[in-house]
Design a protein around this motif. Sequence first.
Motif, mmCIF file in Angstrom:
data_model
loop_
_atom_site.group_PDB
_atom_site.id
_atom_site.type_symbol
_atom_site.label_atom_id
_atom_site.label_comp_id
_atom_site.label_asym_id
_atom_site.label_seq_id
_atom_site.Cartn_x
_atom_site.Cartn_y
_atom_site.Cartn_z
ATOM 1 N N PHE A 74 0.817 -1.212 0.000
ATOM 2 C CA PHE A 74 0.000 0.000 0.000
ATOM 3 C C PHE A 74 0.851 1.262 0.000
ATOM 4 O O PHE A 74 0.373 2.326 -0.358
ATOM 5 C CB PHE A 74 -0.918 0.053 1.231
ATOM 6 N N GLU A 76 1.910 3.076 2.601
ATOM 7 C CA GLU A 76 1.156 3.988 3.450
ATOM 8 C C GLU A 76 1.862 4.223 4.781
ATOM 9 O O GLU A 76 2.262 3.263 5.448
ATOM 10 C CB GLU A 76 -0.224 3.383 3.754
ATOM 11 N N LYS A 109 -7.436 0.593 -0.679
ATOM 12 C CA LYS A 109 -6.256 -0.040 -1.264
ATOM 13 C C LYS A 109 -6.293 -1.550 -1.097
ATOM 14 O O LYS A 109 -5.777 -2.290 -1.942
ATOM 15 C CB LYS A 109 -4.977 0.551 -0.662
ATOM 16 N N GLU A 112 -8.020 -2.847 -4.042
ATOM 17 C CA GLU A 112 -7.273 -2.646 -5.291
ATOM 18 C C GLU A 112 -5.966 -3.427 -5.361
ATOM 19 O O GLU A 112 -5.532 -3.813 -6.450
ATOM 20 C CB GLU A 112 -6.957 -1.153 -5.456
#
Length: 131
Positions: A74, A76, A109, A112
């Motif tokens: 991700f 993140e 996310k 996805e």
Amino acid sequence: MPIQKDIHAYNASQSAGDMRICDALAKAIDRHLPRAENKIWHRQPVWFLDGNPIVGYSKLKDCVRLLFWSGQSFDEPGLAAEGSFKAAEARYTSDDQIAATDLKRWLKKAIEIQWDYKNIVKRKGKLERLK
């Protein structure tokens, strides 16, 4: 899908503070992953898309850990690598630490970006990216 009774029972079995964390996570996950199947898996609440584990949480000694199976992909802040595959985690000691905007973005996310954990045994420990 509605949150399964076993997950409600898991949450209710926690201390008051941890139960608030678990309930907040379950509601947010259910809201943002409405088509995901949820169940207790390896003694923790987990949400699946097409049989692939996506996100779950568990009570650890001093916190509640939110785990994204593909979270390392991700990219993140707020998620730390966990284990030797692609998982990443966030840890909470209070429900006010849960940032709704971050959690919503991470869950988007999670839909996805998926690694195929469902077939990891068949592939002898090799992960392949889905989608």
